[in-house]
Design a protein around this motif. Structure first.
Motif, PDB file in Angstrom:
ATOM      1  N   THR A   1       0.854  -1.198   0.000  1.00  0.00           N
ATOM      2  CA  THR A   1       0.000   0.000   0.000  1.00  0.00           C
ATOM      3  C   THR A   1       0.888   1.246   0.000  1.00  0.00           C
ATOM      4  O   THR A   1       1.261   1.747  -1.060  1.00  0.00           O
ATOM      5  CB  THR A   1      -0.967  -0.012   1.192  1.00  0.00           C
ATOM      6  OG1 THR A   1      -0.229  -0.221   2.412  1.00  0.00           O
ATOM      7  CG2 THR A   1      -1.992  -1.122   1.047  1.00  0.00           C
ATOM      8  N   ALA A   2       1.249   1.717   1.181  1.00  0.00           N
ATOM      9  CA  ALA A   2       2.092   2.908   1.269  1.00  0.00           C
ATOM     10  C   ALA A   2       3.440   2.702   0.585  1.00  0.00           C
ATOM     11  O   ALA A   2       3.978   3.619  -0.048  1.00  0.00           O
ATOM     12  CB  ALA A   2       2.303   3.286   2.736  1.00  0.00           C
ATOM     13  N   GLY A   3       3.990   1.487   0.709  1.00  0.00           N
ATOM     14  CA  GLY A   3       5.277   1.212   0.081  1.00  0.00           C
ATOM     15  C   GLY A   3       5.217   1.318  -1.424  1.00  0.00           C
ATOM     16  O   GLY A   3       6.099   1.915  -2.062  1.00  0.00           O
ATOM     17  N   LEU A   4       4.194   0.739  -2.030  1.00  0.00           N
ATOM     18  CA  LEU A   4       4.033   0.801  -3.481  1.00  0.00           C
ATOM     19  C   LEU A   4       3.836   2.245  -3.943  1.00  0.00           C
ATOM     20  O   LEU A   4       4.452   2.687  -4.927  1.00  0.00           O
ATOM     21  CB  LEU A   4       2.844  -0.053  -3.900  1.00  0.00           C
ATOM     22  CG  LEU A   4       2.440   0.017  -5.379  1.00  0.00           C
ATOM     23  CD1 LEU A   4       3.574  -0.454  -6.281  1.00  0.00           C
ATOM     24  CD2 LEU A   4       1.174  -0.804  -5.615  1.00  0.00           C
ATOM     25  N   THR A   5       2.994   2.986  -3.254  1.00  0.00           N
ATOM     26  CA  THR A   5       2.732   4.369  -3.639  1.00  0.00           C
ATOM     27  C   THR A   5       4.001   5.210  -3.550  1.00  0.00           C
ATOM     28  O   THR A   5       4.330   5.963  -4.481  1.00  0.00           O
ATOM     29  CB  THR A   5       1.642   4.969  -2.733  1.00  0.00           C
ATOM     30  OG1 THR A   5       0.444   4.202  -2.887  1.00  0.00           O
ATOM     31  CG2 THR A   5       1.362   6.408  -3.091  1.00  0.00           C
TER      32      THR A   5
ATOM     33  N   ALA B   1      10.911   0.830  -1.374  1.00  0.00           N
ATOM     34  CA  ALA B   1      10.153  -0.374  -1.012  1.00  0.00           C
ATOM     35  C   ALA B   1      10.803  -1.083   0.176  1.00  0.00           C
ATOM     36  O   ALA B   1      10.107  -1.502   1.125  1.00  0.00           O
ATOM     37  CB  ALA B   1      10.071  -1.320  -2.209  1.00  0.00           C
ATOM     38  N   TYR B   2      12.109  -1.201   0.146  1.00  0.00           N
ATOM     39  CA  TYR B   2      12.807  -1.852   1.260  1.00  0.00           C
ATOM     40  C   TYR B   2      12.647  -1.044   2.546  1.00  0.00           C
ATOM     41  O   TYR B   2      12.375  -1.599   3.622  1.00  0.00           O
ATOM     42  CB  TYR B   2      14.289  -2.029   0.925  1.00  0.00           C
ATOM     43  CG  TYR B   2      15.093  -2.595   2.070  1.00  0.00           C
ATOM     44  CD1 TYR B   2      14.969  -3.933   2.433  1.00  0.00           C
ATOM     45  CD2 TYR B   2      15.950  -1.784   2.806  1.00  0.00           C
ATOM     46  CE1 TYR B   2      15.682  -4.453   3.502  1.00  0.00           C
ATOM     47  CE2 TYR B   2      16.670  -2.293   3.874  1.00  0.00           C
ATOM     48  CZ  TYR B   2      16.534  -3.627   4.218  1.00  0.00           C
ATOM     49  OH  TYR B   2      17.243  -4.140   5.284  1.00  0.00           O
TER      50      TYR B   2
ATOM     51  N   ALA C   1       8.652  -7.444  -6.364  1.00  0.00           N
ATOM     52  CA  ALA C   1       7.434  -7.202  -7.144  1.00  0.00           C
ATOM     53  C   ALA C   1       6.983  -5.753  -7.040  1.00  0.00           C
ATOM     54  O   ALA C   1       6.597  -5.132  -8.038  1.00  0.00           O
ATOM     55  CB  ALA C   1       6.324  -8.140  -6.666  1.00  0.00           C
ATOM     56  N   VAL C   2       7.041  -5.198  -5.843  1.00  0.00           N
ATOM     57  CA  VAL C   2       6.606  -3.811  -5.642  1.00  0.00           C
ATOM     58  C   VAL C   2       7.544  -2.848  -6.359  1.00  0.00           C
ATOM     59  O   VAL C   2       7.093  -1.902  -7.026  1.00  0.00           O
ATOM     60  CB  VAL C   2       6.529  -3.494  -4.139  1.00  0.00           C
ATOM     61  CG1 VAL C   2       6.461  -1.986  -3.889  1.00  0.00           C
ATOM     62  CG2 VAL C   2       5.318  -4.185  -3.529  1.00  0.00           C
ATOM     63  N   ALA C   3       8.845  -3.055  -6.250  1.00  0.00           N
ATOM     64  CA  ALA C   3       9.800  -2.162  -6.903  1.00  0.00           C
ATOM     65  C   ALA C   3       9.636  -2.186  -8.418  1.00  0.00           C
ATOM     66  O   ALA C   3       9.654  -1.134  -9.078  1.00  0.00           O
ATOM     67  CB  ALA C   3      11.226  -2.542  -6.517  1.00  0.00           C
ATOM     68  N   LEU C   4       9.455  -3.366  -8.984  1.00  0.00           N
ATOM     69  CA  LEU C   4       9.301  -3.469 -10.439  1.00  0.00           C
ATOM     70  C   LEU C   4       7.983  -2.862 -10.906  1.00  0.00           C
ATOM     71  O   LEU C   4       7.920  -2.195 -11.943  1.00  0.00           O
ATOM     72  CB  LEU C   4       9.414  -4.930 -10.866  1.00  0.00           C
ATOM     73  CG  LEU C   4      10.797  -5.560 -10.651  1.00  0.00           C
ATOM     74  CD1 LEU C   4      10.771  -7.046 -10.994  1.00  0.00           C
ATOM     75  CD2 LEU C   4      11.862  -4.846 -11.481  1.00  0.00           C
ATOM     76  N   ALA C   5       6.911  -3.069 -10.127  1.00  0.00           N
ATOM     77  CA  ALA C   5       5.621  -2.474 -10.482  1.00  0.00           C
ATOM     78  C   ALA C   5       5.693  -0.953 -10.407  1.00  0.00           C
ATOM     79  O   ALA C   5       5.141  -0.238 -11.260  1.00  0.00           O
ATOM     80  CB  ALA C   5       4.527  -2.992  -9.550  1.00  0.00           C
TER      81      ALA C   5
END
Length: 227
Positions: free
Chosen positions: A53-57, A147-148, A182-186
């Protein structure tokens, strides 16, 4: 833009980088107080939810800034994606500290301009993205750093808050590695689309309960972490 070296990424992701992150728990302190984090499995669940959520954004904003999108436009987009006033204030405090550290590490006209335009601080992921670009890193690298950080901060905080075994807590980060990928690539893919489609293409995921708890946490008379 190909990175000539990944060493700057290690600097950005290092917990000793003086950007102020050690003073923030990423919502973990409020979650511990509410009983939502009480052991390693609940910590892992909390971090997984925060990452997606917050990480992806935040990772999307950082990747877009590293790709060269207007950081002031991205700062406005960050405001729109952060409904909690307490979290907006925390993001700007972190951004101001990140700006100071980044300007010392990688002096650049882009960081100077951002500091002049936002003297009270731009949102931290936007600053990180501008810093990553100044350091010669790729948008994907900036997304990875954010993301990390979105999970490493809560893990470190909960070790202090609950006295968890640090080895078991580190295991949480290791198990989340595929999700961080996955989040970083997205986020990086979204940044590429945003170059053509505008900031509307960037992720806008949120965690409403985290926003509510952040508002309550900001009013605590005594707390260990700023957010």
């Amino acid at each position: 833009m190909a990175a000539s070296s990944l060493a700057p990424l290690l600097v950005l992701a290092d917990g000793r980088f003086p950007a102020g992150g050690h003073a923030h728990s990423g919502g973990a302190e409020a979650a511990v107080a509410a009983g939502r984090i009480r052991d390693v499995p609940s910590l892992e669940a909390f971090c997984r939810g925060r990452l997606h959520t917050a990480g992806l954004t935040s990772a999307g904003l950082a990747a877009a800034a590293a790709a060269g999108l207007d950081p002031l436009l991205l700062d406005e987009a960050a405001d729109a994606r952060t409904p909690s006033a307490a979290l907006r204030a925390a993001a700007r405090r972190l951004g101001r500290q990140m700006t100071r550290a980044a300007r010392a590490a990688w002096p650049s006209a882009a960081l100077d301009s951002l500091a002049a335009a936002r003297p009270r601080g731009a949102h931290q992921p936007v600053v990180l993205g501008v810093a990553a670009r100044a350091a010669g890193l790729r948008p994907t690298d900036a997304a990875y750093a954010v993301a990390y950080e979105s999970v490493s901060g809560p893990v470190t905080a909960v070790v202090r808050l609950l006295g968890l075994d640090p080895f078991e807590a580190t295991g949480v980060l290791a198990r989340l590695a595929p999700d961080v990928d996955a989040v970083a690539l997205a986020a990086a893919d979204a940044a590429v689309r945003a170059l053509v489609e505008g900031v509307e293409a960037l992720p806008a995921a949120s965690g409403p309960l985290s926003d509510v708890m952040a508002e309550g946490h900001a009013g605590w008379p005594v707390r260990l972490f700023a957010s």
